[in-house]
Design a protein around this motif. Sequence first.
Motif, short mmCIF file in Angstrom:
data_model
loop_
_atom_site.label_atom_id
_atom_site.label_comp_id
_atom_site.label_asym_id
_atom_site.label_seq_id
_atom_site.Cartn_x
_atom_site.Cartn_y
_atom_site.Cartn_z
N ALA A 237 -36.31 15.81 -60.53
CA ALA A 237 -37.13 16.98 -60.24
C ALA A 237 -36.27 18.17 -59.83
O ALA A 237 -36.66 19.31 -59.98
CB ALA A 237 -38.12 16.65 -59.12
N VAL A 238 -35.11 17.92 -59.25
CA VAL A 238 -34.28 19.02 -58.80
C VAL A 238 -32.96 19.11 -59.54
O VAL A 238 -32.26 20.11 -59.45
CB VAL A 238 -33.99 18.91 -57.27
N PRO B 34 -32.05 18.54 -51.33
CA PRO B 34 -32.00 17.88 -52.65
C PRO B 34 -31.46 18.81 -53.71
O PRO B 34 -32.16 19.34 -54.52
CB PRO B 34 -33.47 17.54 -52.91
N GLN C 265 -31.07 5.34 -49.66
CA GLN C 265 -32.51 5.13 -49.58
C GLN C 265 -33.14 6.25 -48.75
O GLN C 265 -32.50 6.78 -47.83
CB GLN C 265 -32.80 3.78 -48.92
N ALA C 266 -34.35 6.60 -49.07
CA ALA C 266 -35.02 7.69 -48.34
C ALA C 266 -36.24 7.15 -47.62
O ALA C 266 -36.80 6.12 -47.99
CB ALA C 266 -35.42 8.79 -49.32
N GLY D 90 -38.71 9.45 -47.09
CA GLY D 90 -39.76 10.32 -47.63
C GLY D 90 -39.20 11.70 -47.88
O GLY D 90 -37.99 11.93 -47.78
N PHE D 91 -40.10 12.63 -48.19
CA PHE D 91 -39.72 14.00 -48.51
C PHE D 91 -40.64 14.96 -47.76
O PHE D 91 -41.85 14.75 -47.70
CB PHE D 91 -39.83 14.24 -50.02
N ARG E 47 -36.90 18.90 -48.64
CA ARG E 47 -35.88 18.16 -47.92
C ARG E 47 -36.08 16.66 -48.15
O ARG E 47 -37.22 16.21 -48.32
CB ARG E 47 -36.01 18.47 -46.42
N VAL E 48 -34.97 15.95 -48.16
CA VAL E 48 -35.02 14.49 -48.29
C VAL E 48 -34.79 13.89 -46.91
O VAL E 48 -33.82 14.23 -46.24
CB VAL E 48 -33.91 13.98 -49.23
N LEU F 248 -31.27 4.80 -60.23
CA LEU F 248 -32.55 4.90 -59.55
C LEU F 248 -32.69 6.31 -59.02
O LEU F 248 -31.88 6.77 -58.21
CB LEU F 248 -32.59 3.89 -58.41
N VAL G 114 -34.03 8.63 -56.63
CA VAL G 114 -34.68 8.57 -55.32
C VAL G 114 -35.79 9.61 -55.23
O VAL G 114 -36.79 9.40 -54.56
CB VAL G 114 -33.64 8.79 -54.21
N PHE G 115 -35.64 10.71 -55.93
CA PHE G 115 -36.60 11.80 -55.77
C PHE G 115 -37.93 11.50 -56.47
O PHE G 115 -38.98 11.88 -55.99
CB PHE G 115 -36.02 13.09 -56.35
N GLN H 247 -38.62 8.28 -57.91
CA GLN H 247 -38.79 6.82 -57.97
C GLN H 247 -38.73 6.27 -59.39
O GLN H 247 -39.08 5.12 -59.62
CB GLN H 247 -40.10 6.38 -57.30
#
Lengths: 757, 297
Positions: free
Chosen positions: A334-335, A563, A658-659, A661-662, A682-683, A733, A735-736, A738
Motif C-alpha cells: 500500500a505504501v 511506513p 511483526q506488527a 496494528g496500524f 503509522r505502524v 509477507l 505486513v501492511f 497481510q
Amino acid sequence: MDKRLICFALVVLLSSARFYFDTVAQVAIVRGTVTDATSGETLPGVNVVLLSDDGDLVKGAVTDESGVYALSRISRGVFTLRATFVGFDAWEQRVMIAMDERTIINIALEPVQSELGEVVVEGDRRDGIVKVTAGQTTVLPTDIDLVPSPDVSGDLVNYLTAMPGIVSVGDRGGQLFVRGGEPWQNLVLLDGMWVYQPFHVLGFFSAFPSDIISSVDVYAGGFPSQFGGRLSSVMDVRSRNGNKRSYEGSAAIAPFITGFTLEGPLDTNGKVSFLTSYRESVIERGASHLVSDDLPYSFGDFYGKIHALPSGNSQLSISLLTTHDEGAVFEGTAVEPAEQVEWKNTAAGIRYTVLPNVLPAMAQFSINVSRLESDQSVGTANSRSTEIESVNSNADITYFNGDTTVRWGIFARSLRAESRLGGLFQNVELREEFLTEVGAYVEPEWEVRGGWDVRVGLRAHSFPSKSVSFLEPRLRLVRTGLVNEISLAAGIYHQEIVGLLDRRDAAGVFTAWAAVPDGFSVPSSSHLIVGWQRTFSESFELGIELYGKELRNLFIPEWTAFPRFTTNLQEADGEVLGGDFRLNYQKGRFGVFVTYGLSRTRYNAKQESLPVWFGTDELEFRPAHDRRHQINVVSRLDTRYANFSTRWQFGSGLPFNQAQGFDGFVLLDGNVDVTTEPGSRRVIFDKPFGGELPTYHRLDISAEKSMRVSGHGRLTLQAGVINIYDRSNLFFLDVFTQNRVDQIPIIPNFGLKLEFH
Amino acid sequence: MQAHTLILSTLVAILVSLFLVGCEENVSPVVPTERVFTMWGFLDPTVTGQKARVFRIEPVLEPTRPEPLGATMAVTDVASGQMTVWRDSLILFPDGFYGHVYQASQEIGFDREYLVELETPEGLASSVLVRTPPETSPELSEIQNVRFNVKFRVRWNRAPQLLDLKVRYHVGFRSRGSSGAFTSGVVTLQTGAVETASDGTPVTLIEPTADLGTILQMLNLQAGRDEMTLDSITVAPFVASDEWRSPTGSFDAEVLVQPGTLSNVENGFGFFGAGFEDAFVVHLPDDAVENAGFTIR
C-alpha cells in the motif's frame, strides 16, 4: 599497532625469509602441467609422485587449479615420475635429475575407456560434500550434477544452496547469505574476475553453468591471504579451457532456459582453444504456462574464453562474461511501489601463468575489468541506480621448496562507484567516487611434525585516497593423512567497498555499491573455524565444522514506525555462531548426502532513539536472514534405464517485523490544529524482528536418460518436478496488507540436451 | 548394527519428524492488540471549540474510509461530573486522505481535571485523564538596556511549562526623512528562548536587538533608508500541561513516532494533553527602544 599483530607479522616474514635461504641450496625441482590427452584440458587434483628405483615415495604433489604440479628439493638421481587421476590411465616416465636442475615435464593423461552405465570407482577425491577443510569446499561439475535442477545442464547455485551454512531466502532475488554474512560480503570470482552480482533473479540459476566449470573453491570463511576485500566468504570459480583437439558442443532446451556451448581448437597444433557458453531464459514463454502464477523474469549469460599454451611452461587465457537480469521481485504494498529490478554484469580479463626456468616457482599475472549496473523502478518516482566498475591487476607468485611453499603477491585496484538512491538513505550522501587500492600478501606454508600443514599469512592493503590501511593476519592448520582430519582457520578481514541495501525484510534485492560513507567506520570481521572429518569406509564419510564470526561496523536500516520506503542507516555489530554437519553415503549405484546447518546470528544496533524507545543503549535482534536450522538431503540412484535424483530441503523460519496494528501519528509540539494537520499513517511494530515466518521445505525430483546418437553425439532427456508436494513456501509477507507472496508452486520441468563432438 | 547404518536410520527418523513438524503454513503478520484507539489533541481553556484527531487501530494499513467511526467521545469534568459528547467529523485533508476529528463546543476551565473517553458500541474503549494548566500571571522580570543589546525576560508564574514560543512585534514604518504617517504592521517571529528559573518557573528571554534584522527583512525595509518604530511586543508562548513533555527534550518526529514514546492514552496510543496560547504585552521605555535600534516616534 597491536603488539600481537606485530609479532604475527614477524613470524610470517621470518618464515618466508628462512625459505629464501633454503632455496639457495643446491637442490633440483621438477614442475609441469598435466592435461587431458584427448582434449588438452588442464587437470587439477592429479596425484604426481616421484618414486625411487625401489618403488619408495621420494616426493608427491597434487596439481593446482591450473593443472600445475611442483616437486622440489630433489637430490640428483634416477626416478620414476608417475601421475594418477580418477578416470584416466596412470602415466609413468623414467627421469634423470641432475644437481640444481630446473626441469619442466608436462604430462598428458589418457582417459580410461569405459562403457556407458559402468560404475566408476571413486578414489581419493578432493571434492565431495564432506570434504571441507577449514571452511574450504571444492566443488566439481560431477557434484553439481547430483542436485536436481530445472536446467538439464546443471548450475552451480543449486549445489551451493545444498551446502550447510549457505542460506537463500527464497527462489528469487539472487541473494546468498553465507554463515550469517550478507550477500555484499561475498567475493565471487570467475577466473580471477570479480563478479558483483553473479546469481540470477530466479534462484535456480547463476552466471556459472556446470558446462563451463572446471572446479570451484568455496571458502565459507577463514579464506587465505590471496583473497581480501570482503568480510564473509569467497567463491573462486575456475572455468574449463576448451578442447584443443576437436570441436564439441551442446544445445539444451527446457521451459526455464535454453542455451548452447561450443568449444574447439583455434590452431592445428593443439595449443589454442576456445570455449563459449550462452544461455537465455524462456520462462515467460515456457515455465509460466506450467503454473498458475506469473513468472515475470528474464535473464541470461554469456561466457567466452580463449586459452593458449604459448610454450611448454606457460599458459595464457582471455575471458569474457556478461549477464543480464530483469524481474519484479517485490510486488509492492500500500505504501511501497513494486520493485522492478534489473542488473548487468560485465567482466573481462587476461591471465598469464608461467613456470620460470630459472626459479622453483610459478608466477601468475592477471588484469581484469569488472562492472555492474543495477537499476530499480526505472522511470518512477522511486527510481534508484548504482554502478560500480573496477580494474584489478594481480601478480601471484608461488615458491616451491620441498615441504615448504611460499605464496606472495601484490595487487592494485582502481574503482569507480556511483549511486543515485532517490533519498533512500536520508542520512547518507553518496557521490561518484574514485578509489585506488594497493596491497600485498605473503603466506608461507610448511609441514610440521605430527602431519600438520601450517599456513600463516599476512595481507596488507591500503586506500591512499582515503588514508586508510589494513593489516590482516590469516592462519590455516590442517592435519591430514590420518583417520581423523582436523583443520582450523582464522583471520581478520576488512571491507572498504560496501553494499548498502534496505533490508527491513530479507526479500530486498537492490544493492548500492559505495565506499564507506563519511562518518561511518570500515566494516570488519574476525573468523574462527574448527573442523573434523573422517572417512569410515569407502561408502561412508562424516564431517563436522564449527565456526564463529564477529562482524563490526555493519550498516543496517534504522527502524521507524513510518511506513515509508526511505530510511536512515545506522551502525550495528554482529555475531555468528554455528556448526555444519555433513554426511555422505555411497553404495554401488546409490548415493546420498545429508547436510545440516545450525546457525545463530545476532546483530546489536545502536540507534540513537533506543534508550527512549526500549530503555537500552543497544538492542540485540535476529536479522532477517538468520535461519536457525537448514537441512538438505540429496540422493541419486543410477540404473541402466535412467539416473534418478532427489533433493529435499528444509529451513526453519526467518525472522520478520511483526506488527500490532496500524494507526496514525500527529506531531504535537505545541498549538497544532488537528483539523488542518493531516499527520501520517503509522505502524505499531512489535519488537524488531520478533516474529518468525513459517518453516520452508520442498522436495524436487529428477530423472535423466542419456543415449548415444549417430556415433558423435549424445542425447540427454531430463524430466522432473520442482516442489512435488506443492508446499506453499512463503517468500514475502506484506505486513501492511497481510498479503503473502509464495515461492514457486509445484512445477514440472523437462529438458533436452544434444551434445556433439 | 554398523555405526553408519545406525546414524542413517536416526537421520531418517529425525527428518520425518521435521517434515511433520514443518507442516504449519499459516503466519499472521499482525498480532492483534487489545488497544482500541489512538488520540491526538489537547483541551484549550481559552477557546470554546475543542477538537481531537482520532484513529481506530486497524489490522491492515489502509486509508481511512469516508464513513463514521461509530465511536462515542465524551469529555467529563471530573470535579463537577459535567459531560459533553463530542461529534465525529470526517475531514478531507489537503493530502487527499480522510481523517476523523471529534469536535465540540465546550468550555474548559483552568486547572481542572477532565476524563476523555472514546468508546465503541461493543464497549471497547480508550481513555485519558487530563489536567488543564492553571491561568498564568506573567510579569516582566528584568530589562537589559544596553546600546545595541536590549533584552528582557518575562516570568510565567504558575505555568507548568512553555512550548512553541511566538513573539509579535507591533511596529510602525516609513521612509527616512518622510513626514508622512507611519504605516502599522505586526511581525510574528518564532524567536526567543525558554529558560527555567531556580524555582521552576518558566521564563522567556526576548532580544529585540537580535530580531531587528529579521523584522526589517520581512517588511522589506532597509536600515538607513527606512525608519521603524516599536510600539509594543506581545510575547505569546504556548502554555502546556506538565505531562506534555518529550522524553528527549525536543519534539523530533523520527523519535516520537514510535508508539509509546509520547503516549498517555489508556488502552490506546497517542497523546492528549491540555494547553493554551497565552500572551503578555510589553511596552519598552523609549531609551530601550532606541538602544534596540528602533526609531522613536
